[in-house]
Every structure is written in structure tokens, then in C-alpha cells.
Design a protein around this motif. Structure first.
Motif, PDB file in Angstrom:
ATOM      1  N   GLN A 119       0.871  -1.173   0.000  1.00 36.41           N
ATOM      2  CA  GLN A 119       0.000   0.000   0.000  1.00 36.41           C
ATOM      3  C   GLN A 119       0.908   1.224   0.000  1.00 36.41           C
ATOM      4  N   SER A 120       1.206   1.712  -1.196  1.00 33.28           N
ATOM      5  CA  SER A 120       2.213   2.755  -1.354  1.00 33.28           C
ATOM      6  C   SER A 120       1.644   4.154  -1.207  1.00 33.28           C
ATOM      7  N   HIS A 121       0.346   4.319  -1.329  1.00 35.78           N
ATOM      8  CA  HIS A 121      -0.270   5.636  -1.350  1.00 35.78           C
ATOM      9  C   HIS A 121      -1.007   5.916  -0.049  1.00 35.78           C
ATOM     10  N   ALA A 122      -1.312   7.167   0.165  1.00 36.10           N
ATOM     11  CA  ALA A 122      -2.145   7.563   1.303  1.00 36.10           C
ATOM     12  C   ALA A 122      -3.607   7.527   0.877  1.00 36.10           C
ATOM     13  N   GLY A 123      -4.485   7.205   1.795  1.00 40.86           N
ATOM     14  CA  GLY A 123      -5.902   7.131   1.461  1.00 40.86           C
ATOM     15  C   GLY A 123      -6.495   8.497   1.190  1.00 40.86           C
ATOM     16  N   LEU A 124      -7.463   8.543   0.260  1.00 39.19           N
ATOM     17  CA  LEU A 124      -8.202   9.775  -0.017  1.00 39.19           C
ATOM     18  C   LEU A 124      -9.624   9.664   0.495  1.00 39.19           C
ATOM     19  N   GLN A 125     -10.315   8.592   0.103  1.00 40.87           N
ATOM     20  CA  GLN A 125     -11.653   8.344   0.616  1.00 40.87           C
ATOM     21  C   GLN A 125     -11.881   6.845   0.676  1.00 40.87           C
ATOM     22  N   GLY A 126     -12.804   6.441   1.517  1.00 38.56           N
ATOM     23  CA  GLY A 126     -13.098   5.026   1.628  1.00 38.56           C
ATOM     24  C   GLY A 126     -11.925   4.230   2.169  1.00 38.56           C
ATOM     25  N   THR A 127     -11.918   2.939   1.835  1.00 34.04           N
ATOM     26  CA  THR A 127     -10.859   2.034   2.269  1.00 34.04           C
ATOM     27  C   THR A 127      -9.864   1.859   1.134  1.00 34.04           C
ATOM     28  N   SER A 128      -8.608   2.146   1.401  1.00 30.69           N
ATOM     29  CA  SER A 128      -7.585   2.054   0.354  1.00 30.69           C
ATOM     30  C   SER A 128      -7.423   0.623  -0.117  1.00 30.69           C
ATOM     31  N   ARG A 129      -7.083   0.490  -1.392  1.00 28.37           N
ATOM     32  CA  ARG A 129      -6.850  -0.814  -1.989  1.00 28.37           C
ATOM     33  C   ARG A 129      -5.350  -0.959  -2.245  1.00 28.37           C
ATOM     34  N   CYS A 130      -4.724  -1.896  -1.577  1.00 30.37           N
ATOM     35  CA  CYS A 130      -3.295  -2.132  -1.800  1.00 30.37           C
ATOM     36  C   CYS A 130      -3.089  -2.781  -3.161  1.00 30.37           C
ATOM     37  N   ALA A 131      -1.877  -2.723  -3.656  1.00 30.49           N
ATOM     38  CA  ALA A 131      -1.523  -3.410  -4.898  1.00 30.49           C
ATOM     39  C   ALA A 131      -0.829  -4.724  -4.547  1.00 30.49           C
ATOM     40  N   GLN A 132      -1.094  -5.752  -5.332  1.00 31.91           N
ATOM     41  CA  GLN A 132      -0.399  -7.023  -5.175  1.00 31.91           C
ATOM     42  C   GLN A 132       0.585  -7.175  -6.327  1.00 31.91           C
ATOM     43  N   TYR A 133       1.833  -7.452  -5.999  1.00 31.78           N
ATOM     44  CA  TYR A 133       2.882  -7.639  -7.000  1.00 31.78           C
ATOM     45  C   TYR A 133       3.283  -9.121  -7.009  1.00 31.78           C
ATOM     46  N   CYS A 134       3.159  -9.754  -8.179  1.00 30.60           N
ATOM     47  CA  CYS A 134       3.472 -11.176  -8.326  1.00 30.60           C
ATOM     48  C   CYS A 134       4.606 -11.319  -9.347  1.00 30.60           C
ATOM     49  N   VAL A 135       5.718 -11.880  -8.916  1.00 22.86           N
ATOM     50  CA  VAL A 135       6.888 -12.019  -9.779  1.00 22.86           C
ATOM     51  C   VAL A 135       6.770 -13.323 -10.560  1.00 22.86           C
ATOM     52  N   LEU A 136       6.592 -13.194 -11.870  1.00 24.76           N
ATOM     53  CA  LEU A 136       6.467 -14.381 -12.704  1.00 24.76           C
ATOM     54  C   LEU A 136       7.826 -14.896 -13.168  1.00 24.76           C
ATOM     55  N   TYR A 137       8.770 -13.971 -13.338  1.00 27.37           N
ATOM     56  CA  TYR A 137      10.055 -14.359 -13.932  1.00 27.37           C
ATOM     57  C   TYR A 137      11.107 -13.388 -13.423  1.00 27.37           C
ATOM     58  N   ASP A 138      12.257 -13.903 -13.016  1.00 27.67           N
ATOM     59  CA  ASP A 138      13.275 -13.022 -12.434  1.00 27.67           C
ATOM     60  C   ASP A 138      14.683 -13.519 -12.741  1.00 27.67           C
ATOM     61  N   GLU A 139      15.333 -12.834 -13.672  1.00 26.89           N
ATOM     62  CA  GLU A 139      16.736 -13.108 -13.964  1.00 26.89           C
ATOM     63  C   GLU A 139      17.669 -12.119 -13.269  1.00 26.89           C
ATOM     64  N   ASN A 140      17.094 -11.104 -12.621  1.00 28.87           N
ATOM     65  CA  ASN A 140      17.914 -10.110 -11.919  1.00 28.87           C
ATOM     66  C   ASN A 140      18.163 -10.482 -10.460  1.00 28.87           C
ATOM     67  N   ARG A 141      17.551 -11.583 -10.031  1.00 27.11           N
ATOM     68  CA  ARG A 141      17.778 -12.137  -8.694  1.00 27.11           C
ATOM     69  C   ARG A 141      17.506 -11.113  -7.584  1.00 27.11           C
ATOM     70  N   PHE A 142      16.334 -10.525  -7.644  1.00 28.90           N
ATOM     71  CA  PHE A 142      15.918  -9.590  -6.602  1.00 28.90           C
ATOM     72  C   PHE A 142      15.711 -10.323  -5.281  1.00 28.90           C
ATOM     73  N   THR A 143      16.064  -9.679  -4.193  1.00 26.02           N
ATOM     74  CA  THR A 143      15.618 -10.128  -2.878  1.00 26.02           C
ATOM     75  C   THR A 143      14.271  -9.479  -2.597  1.00 26.02           C
TER      76      THR A 143
END
Length: 851
Positions: free
Chosen positions: A760-784
Motif C-alpha cells: 500500500q504505497s499511497h495515502a488514502g483519499l476516501q473510503g478504504t484504500s486498496r493495496c496493490a499485489q505484486y506477483c513475480v512471474l520471472y526473475d533473472e535479476n535475482r531480486f531479494t
């Protein structure tokens, strides 16, 4: 097909932080079931047989073919990258609540039996459950000695075998003649699989996946939803009730609903429960409903063309009943059109008793045949398909529409705004609404859950989370701003980091010379906004697709009249970005591999036409970052065939688009990128394997066509906003009552083995904030986990349109804006059978004209 998190298209009724929050996606429509008295229990056999019953042996070979199809190997899980570590560690640890309810699975039977059912003659999906009620009365169900769950389509799950099916070689056909009707319905039931429920338990414990895991989740979902789907109005994966319905005007109202589904967590099972909202056609008499759509119309007078078109737009395709044949007449009719004249002037050929034919009006026919004197003979008639390609007409005053019919058309701006306001709920209010939903679902007294060994808690889960540190924003001359609750102030001391020279400019005022009459009912400013919204697409289409290419910045009169320093600074940010300048950047060491250079960040999305616009193509947009400070982006767009609801949303011409962007990156940065970080929006989890197979391959093809030796490291991440996961703070909260900007969750409710996280990167404006889901399908950069989470969060602070952190990475936000802009262009209409690039003036192609 994975059932871990099927895509949910319920409306974005709360969180309007994103540019496309007011898109009028009412919801995805699967089927519509009327309220039923049956409470989810198999009905006892009637004292006297209801209709005629036949049992015929099934064809064993056909059952075996279905079994082989079910046993065909599938992609393991979703094919995503495995989690590289035990989760992130950066940030301040906190605990939050989430709308995931823990579930214990203690199967009474280790094996669940999966059956395939066909109903013939084929009926609309909305009738399937009605016919299922008839089958439940039959001994084939009562002899099983257990509760059987049905998904409303073709799947049936039972903890025990259905004896009649297995005694007849694995398939049986049951024919039932419906009571009071001459129609015979055939139910063909075939055994296709035995699902080992222990496989799911083992997967949660060890991470060892088998085919039975997917089938087990499907079985649990069918058992979970069988009772509410049978008793309530069902749209997609949500159920709705008319309680608390709110008028949206124009014959449409908003209903509150409940979304619930089984979700895999880390070593646990959960049920995700959320409140939803949907648009429905108002029920009631046809005359009153038509008046609510066209309030100026007097039923004693004919309809004018504009009102008739408005009414037809709303009611076409809706079902209605008639009143002149008594309460016992239950037949429904589907309206296909309105008559152009009233009942007194709509004529048809009527066959007389002597075999002749004469023309009579609808009014005369109903007066003579049914002794019905019409009060509104000049009101139009509702048309339905008749015999021999004719149209049968019913006087509107003798018709009524049942409530609970989903509104499948595009909401207008007024209705969309009203729906967002009505559905918006602060976090505490949403918690109370979800608690009411739990009471409505009544898990403890659901015998289907008990039969399948499901025990669901009525308390929300406490989830460990972290608050990531926000990066500082850097302006010219070393001036820095520190974000607080996801935003920072703009003031005179903050000079733009990289200015540009505007050599020529002009202002055109688009304004009516009159006072926009019509008695100022809707107000001067509102009317002016409406006029400009005709003008805006024309301005952009002319300026951005003409040969010379003109950069434009539009502003509403209402904004100019109330202009202040803050508004002018925001407008200045957009103008500077369009001209190629840089407003600000993040302080040093905030962007990791991007800051170190040679990294191409890409955002991509495919958007589809609004409901009802079947002849409009889909728009694929791809936007790329082309500097080392996270600010400057360029984009490309193309038309491509509309995929249809539920189809895979593959970007078909991705190799050519990527080659173009990589070439432009090299032209601007003087070298090829050695790393590609690709954020993809608009993909459901069931589509992950196909997207992984096609789009990652397309990026590699693009690189290979540039140079066979060119092989940059690729990381492919899907960004999901259309889900029903909600976070509720227990301590730290922002001004809106939501979790604070930077809240990240990567344990407990995330996937058991795959690399995903909620942010949840943003601040809420109205109602209940909706977080984003990030799903890594492929990774050759070897992120932690820490590296990717912090980089993603930091990127959300470099956005040219405001001084706030965005809800998803800017490259994806820009892809939304670019796709929306493409729909302004004149050649966007019409179908296409292949991907086609869309014309953008050469002078603008490598600029941020779309912001």
C-alpha cells in the motif's frame, strides 16, 4: 485453472486514488438467480412423484475421456518465480488486520468425488440452479447420504460416491418431466475424478504441489458458495441483496453484495470476505421505471426519440412479466425493443376466427381479447421476438420488471460518481459491513461446509506487516522534501530540477458565447465541464496525431476561475514533464539498479471497450522509463482484437513494441539497457501461465532481433489492483483512517511458495484504500524481497502529475493514461483482426504528451 485468486471485477467502489478509479465497470456478469426458498439442504422426496422420471445408463467411454482430460498435466501452481528468501526485513514491524478469515480443514472423507453434469435441452445459465433444485429431489441425490455441492455450471462435488452413477459405468442420464409442464429435462452425470484432499494439506505443510491441490481448492470453493449462490442474487463471484439499495437515477440502483472465496496462505487456508457493490435495474411497473429513466415524459403522451433511445438503452435485454394473465402466469419475456408509436398506433395482422386476417392496434387487441382498457394508450409497447421473425408487443402498463437484474451497460458519469459515493466506506465502517456479511453467510450453520470438513473462523486475521521508509524528494539547488503520509508540499523554494525553454505557446479559449440556457438547472460550471468533455478528445486527437504534432495542456474554466498557487504548480509539473524537463528526483541511492544505469523499467496494460461497445478494439499500451532518475517516460500504443470477457489478455504485438522502445532508449541514453524490469497490469492469476509463456518470450524475441547476442536480464512482475484484499490498521493510521503509505505484507496471507507481496504505497483519499499485489512471474535479476519491495515503493514517489505517492508504479499509471488517451483518437473505432500501431506525431513520440 488456478482457483487461488481468480480475477474479480467488482467495481472500484471505494478507493479513487488512481486515474481510472471512476471507470464504470459495474461488475462482471456470470448469471442471475432469483431468490429461492430452499436453504441449501437436499429436499426430501415428495410424497407424490413430481412429474415423470427416467434413468438411462451413461456411456462409459465418454466418462473415461472426461477423466483423462481432468488428469492431463497442468502448469505447476501458476508458474511464478519461487520466493527467494523468507520475506523482507526492511521497515518498522507492525501488525494489521485483514479480511482473511482462518479456515481449518478436517475432511470427513479423504477423497472428494468430482462429477461433470450436462443439462439438456440447454438453458440460460441463470436457470441451471432452478433445475438443480428439481434434481435434488431425485433418489440419485438422496441415496448418496451426503450433501452435494453444485457450481451452477458443469461441476458437482460430493464427499461420497453417487451410487447410481457408478452402478452404470461412471455415467448416467436422468430424465425428469417438470411438474405442470410437458417439457422433459435430461441431466447427464459423469464421474471424472477423485480428488485427494490430503494433497492440499501436504502442500500447505511442505510446498509439494500435485494436480489434486487445484482440484481440492475448486471443490472447497464450490462447497463454500453453494448455499449463498442458491439463495441470493449471484453476479460473478459475489452475492447481492436489495437491503439498503440506493438509487443511482436513470432506472438503475446500487445493491450491496458479498464476495467470498477460499484462498491459500502460508501454511494456512483462509476465506477472503469483502463487501462489494453492483448496479441493478430497478424493479417495478414498466411505466414507473420508464419515467425514472425519462423524468420529463408524461405517460399520456408519446415518447420523443431521445427519451425512447434512453429507455431502450437501459431496458433492452431485461426480463419482464405481464399482469393481464393473472398471478399464476409466470412466464418471463426478454425485451428487445420499444415500439416507435403508442399502443393505439402500433398495428399488426390479427388472425380472425374465420381464418381471415385484419389489421388491429395493440390497444384494440387487448381491449377485445383481455377486456383490458388501457389508461395510457399513447405509451409505447415492449417488444419481444415473435413467431416467424415478427415482433410481439405488450402495452407497457401491463408489464413489470423484477428486481435483481444486473445492469450490464456502461454507467454514465453521474451514476458512476453516485455509485462511488454510495459505496465508499471508511475502514472502520467497512469492518462493520464485513462483520454483517459474516453473519449473513452464517458459516457455523452451513451444513455444506460441515460435510466437506470446513471450519471457518468469524474473526479477521492479524497479519505481520512493515512500514517501509519513504525516500526523500530532491529539487534543484539541493532542496529536499520529506514525504509524510504519502505526500509532500510544493512551495516556491522548490525549483524544478531540469527546466526547458518554451519557444512558442498559445492559449485557445473554448467557450459558448451564450449562458448555456436550459434554466441553469445543472449549474454553469457543471454544464461547462460537459461541453469541454466533448471538446477534450477532439483537441487531443488533432494535436497529437496531426503531422506537425502539437503539445497541449487543457484546463477547465472552473479551475482557472479558482486558480491558486498550488493548482498552478501542479499544472506547471505537467507542462514541464510534457516538454521533456524534470520536476524532481529521489535522493541518491534510492533507486538501486535504476540509478546505477542501463535499466529499462516498463509498464504495460491492455484495456477493453466499455460494456455494450462490442465493436470497439482493445488498446495495448506500453510505457518505458528512459532516464536514471525515474522521471522521464515514453510510450507506444496499438489496437488489437478485443479478447472478450475472461479471455487471455496477451499483448499480441509486443516484440515490435519492445524493439521500438529499446531503440528509443538507446537513442536517448546512448546505450542498450542491460536489465529490463517489466510491470504488467490487467492479468488475472488464471492467466499467469499463458502470459509467462507468451510475453516473456516476446521480450526475448525483441532482444534477439536487435542482436542475437543481446540478452538483457529480465524481471517480469504482474501488478494487481482488482482483488478483494483489504488492510485495516490496528495502530499506525493516516488521516483517512487507512494504513499508512509504505505498508507491505509478504507473509501469512501471501502465496505459500511463490514470490509475491502486497504494498500500500499511497495515502488514502476516501473510503478504504486498496493495496496493490505484486506477483513475480520471472526473475533473472535475482531480486531479494527487500530490494524489489523498496525499489517499487520508491518508484511510486516519482510521478509527474502530483506531489503524492501513487498506488502503483508510475510506468503502469502512465500506461493507463496512454490507453485512455488512445480512445480519444478518431481511428480507434471498428474491429481489427490483428495488432495495429496507432498514429502519434513523430514530434511527440518520445515525449510525455500523455500526462
Amino acid at each position: 485453472m488456478s482457483t487461488y485468486d481468480r480475477r474479480n471485477r467488482s467495481p472500484r467502489e471505494d478507493d479513487d486514488d488512481s486515474p481510472d478509479a471512476k471507470r464504470s465497470r459495474n461488475f462482471t456478469h456470470d448469471n442471475n438467480h432469483p431468490f429461492a426458498e430452499q436453504q441449501g439442504r437436499p429436499l426430501p422426496p415428495p410424497a407424490n412423484p413430481v412429474g415423470r422420471v427416467k434413468i438411462e445408463p451413461g456411456i462409459g467411454q465418454e466418462a473415461q475421456q472426461l477423466q483423462l482430460q481432468q488428469q492431463a498435466p497442468r502448469e505447476p501452481q501458476t508458474g511464478c518465480t519461487k520466493r527467494p528468501d523468507q520475506g523482507g526485513r526492511v521497515g518498522r514491524p507492525i501488525t494489521i488486520n485483514t479480511n482473511f478469515f482462518p479456515m481449518e480443514l478436517k475432511p470427513t472423507y479423504r477423497t472428494i468425488h468430482h462429477y461433470h453434469i450436462d443439462i439438456s435441452p440447454e438453458v440460460p445459465p441463470r436457470r441451471n440452479r432452478e433445475l438443480w433444485q428439481e434434481l435434488q429431489r431425485h433418489s440419485i441425490m438422496t441415496d448418496a447420504g451426503t450433501l452435494v455441492a453444485y457450481d451452477g455450471r458443469h461441476s458437482v462435488f460430493s464427499p461420497k460416491q453417487l451410487p447410481a452413477v457408478h452402478e452404470n459405468g461412471g455415467a448416467v442420464t436422468i430424465k425428469i418431466e417438470l411438474a405442470g409442464q410437458k417439457q422433459e429435462i435430461a441431466f447427464k452425470i459423469m464421474h471424472v475424478a477423485e480428488v485427494d484432499m490430503e494433497a492440499l494439506v501436504n502442500f500447505l505443510r511442505t510446498g509439494q504441489y500435485t494436480q489434486d491441490c487445484t482440484e481440492a481448492i475448486q471443490a472447497l470453493n464450490v462447497a463454500l458458495t453453494h448455499k449463498p449462490y442458491s439463495n441470493m442474487i449471484t453476479v460473478g463471484r459475489s452475492v447481492f441483496t436489495p437491503d439498503g439499495a440506493q438509487d443511482l437515477r436513470g432506472g438503475v440502483e446500487m445493491w450491496h453484495g458479498i464476495y467470498h472465496t477460499v484462498r491459500l496462505g502460508q501454511q494456512k487456508l483462509f476465506v477472503n470476505v469483502d463487501k462489494t457493490a453492483g448496479a441493478f435495474v430497478k424493479g417495478g411497473s414498466a411505466i414507473e421505471l420508464m419515467r425514472s429513466i425519462a423524468p420529463r415524459w408524461n405517460p399520456s403522451q408519446p415518447l420523443d426519440r431521445r427519451d425512447r433511445e434512453a429507455i431502450e438503452l437501459v431496458l433492452k435485454g431485461c426480463f419482464f412479466r405481464v399482469t393481464h394473465r393473472g398471478k399464476q402466469f409466470k412466464r418471463k419475456y426478454k425485451m428487445t425493443q420499444l415500439s416507435r408509436s403508442g399502443a393505439d398506433d402500433t398495428w399488426f395482422d390479427h388472425t380472425t376466427n374465420d381464418g381471415g386476417s385484419r389489421k388491429v392496434s395493440v390497444e384494440q387487441y387487448y381491449s377485445h381479447t383481455y377486456n383490458s382498457k388501457l389508461n395510457y394508450p399513447r405509451a409505447p409497447c415492449l417488444g419481444v421476438p415473435g413467431r416467424n421473425s415478427t415482433v410481439a408487443y405488450f402495452p407497457a402498463e401491463l408489464c413489470y420488471f423484477e428486481s435483481g437484474q444486473p445492469y450490464k451497460k456502461k454507467l454514465n458519469e453521474e451514476q458512476t460518481s453516485a455509485m462511488l459515493r454510495a459505496a465508499s466506506m471508511k475502514p472502520d465502517a467497512r469492518i462493520r459491513k464485513i462483520a454483517q456479511s459474516i453473519q449473513t453467510l452464517d458459516f457455523r450453520n452451513n451444513q455444506f461446509l460441515q460435510a466437506f470438513g470446513m471450519n471457518i473462523s468469524d474473526r479477521m486475521s492479524n497479519v505481520p506487516a512493515r512500514i517501509l521508509p519513504a525516500p526523500r524528494i530532491e529539487f534543484a539547488r539541493g532542496v529536499k522534501a520529506e514525504p509524510r503520509q504519502g505526500s509532500w508540499e510544493l512551495n516556491a523554494s522548490q525549483q524544478y530540477l531540469g527546466g526547458v525553454t518554451l519557444r512558442s505557446w498559445g492559449i485557445i479559449v473554448f467557450e459558448n458565447e451564450g449562458r448555456l440556457q436550459r434554466f441553469k438547472v445543472e449549474g454553469f460550471v457543471r454544464r461547462l465541464v460537459q461541453v469541454l468533455s466533448l471538446i477534450y478528445p477532439e483537441i487531443k486527437a488533432f494535436a497529437e496525431t496531426s503531422q506537425s504534432g502539437l503539445m497541449t495542456q487543457c484546463a477547465l474554466t472552473s479551475k482557472i476561475e479558482k486558480a491558486n498557487d498550488a493548482y498552478c504548480r501542479l499544472l506547471g509539473m505537467k507542462i514541464l514533464a510534457k516538454l521533456g524537463g524534470t520536476v524532481n528526483r529521489l535522493e541518491e541511492n534510492s533507486l538501486g539498479i535504476i540509478e546505477r544505469g542501463r535499466t529499462l523499467v516498463v509498464g504495460a496494460d491492455v484495456t477493453h471497450a466499455a460494456p455494450g461497445e462490442t465493436d470497439r478494439p482493445s488498446i495495448a499500451s506500453v510505457v518505458a522509463l528512459v532516464d536514471d532518475c525515474g522521471f522521464r517516460h515514453i510510450g507506444r500504443i496499438q489496437r488489437q482484437p478485443s479478447q472478450g470477457v475472461g479471455a487471455v489478455e496477451v499483448i499480441e504485438g509486443l516484440p515490435a513494441l519492445m524493439m521500438d522502445l529499446i531503440a528509443s532508449y538507446k537513442q536517448i541514453m546512448k546505450h542498450h539497457p542491460q536489465r529490463i524490469l517489466f510491470y504488467r497490469d490487467g492479468v488475472s492469476e488464471s492467466q499467469f501461465p499463458e502470459i509467462l509463456r507468451t510475453e516473456v518470450k516476446a521480450i526475448k524475441i525483441a532482444c534477439q532481433q536487435i542482436d542475437p547476442k543481446y540478452k538483457p536480464a529480465i524481471t517480469f512482475v504482474v501488478v494487481k489492483k482488482r482483488h478483494n484484499t483489504r488492510f485495516f490498521p490496528t495502530q499506525d493510521r493516516d488521516r483517512s483512517g487507512n494504513c499508512v503509505s509504505g505498508t507491505v505484507v509478504d507473509s501469512m496471507i501471501t502465496h505459500p511458495t511463490e514470490f509475491d507481496f502486497y504494498l500500500q504505497s499511497h495515502a488514502g483519499l476516501q473510503g478504504t484504500s486498496r493495496c496493490a499485489q505484486y506477483c513475480v512471474l520471472y526473475d533473472e535479476n535475482r531480486f531479494t524481497s527487500d530490494d524489489l519491495q523498496q525499489l517499487t515503493f520508491n518508484l511510486c514517489h516519482v510521478y509527474s502529475r502530483c506531489s503524492k505517492a501513487t498506488s502503483i508504479v508510475p510506468a503502469v499509471q502512465y500506461a493507463h493514461l496512454l490507453a485512455y488517451r488512445a480512445r480519444c483518437y478518431r481511428d480507434v473505432g471498428g474491429e481489427t483482426d490483428r495488432p495495429e500501431s496507432m498514429p502519434i506525431a513523430n514530434e511527440l513520440k518520445n515525449t510525455m504528451f500523455f500526462v
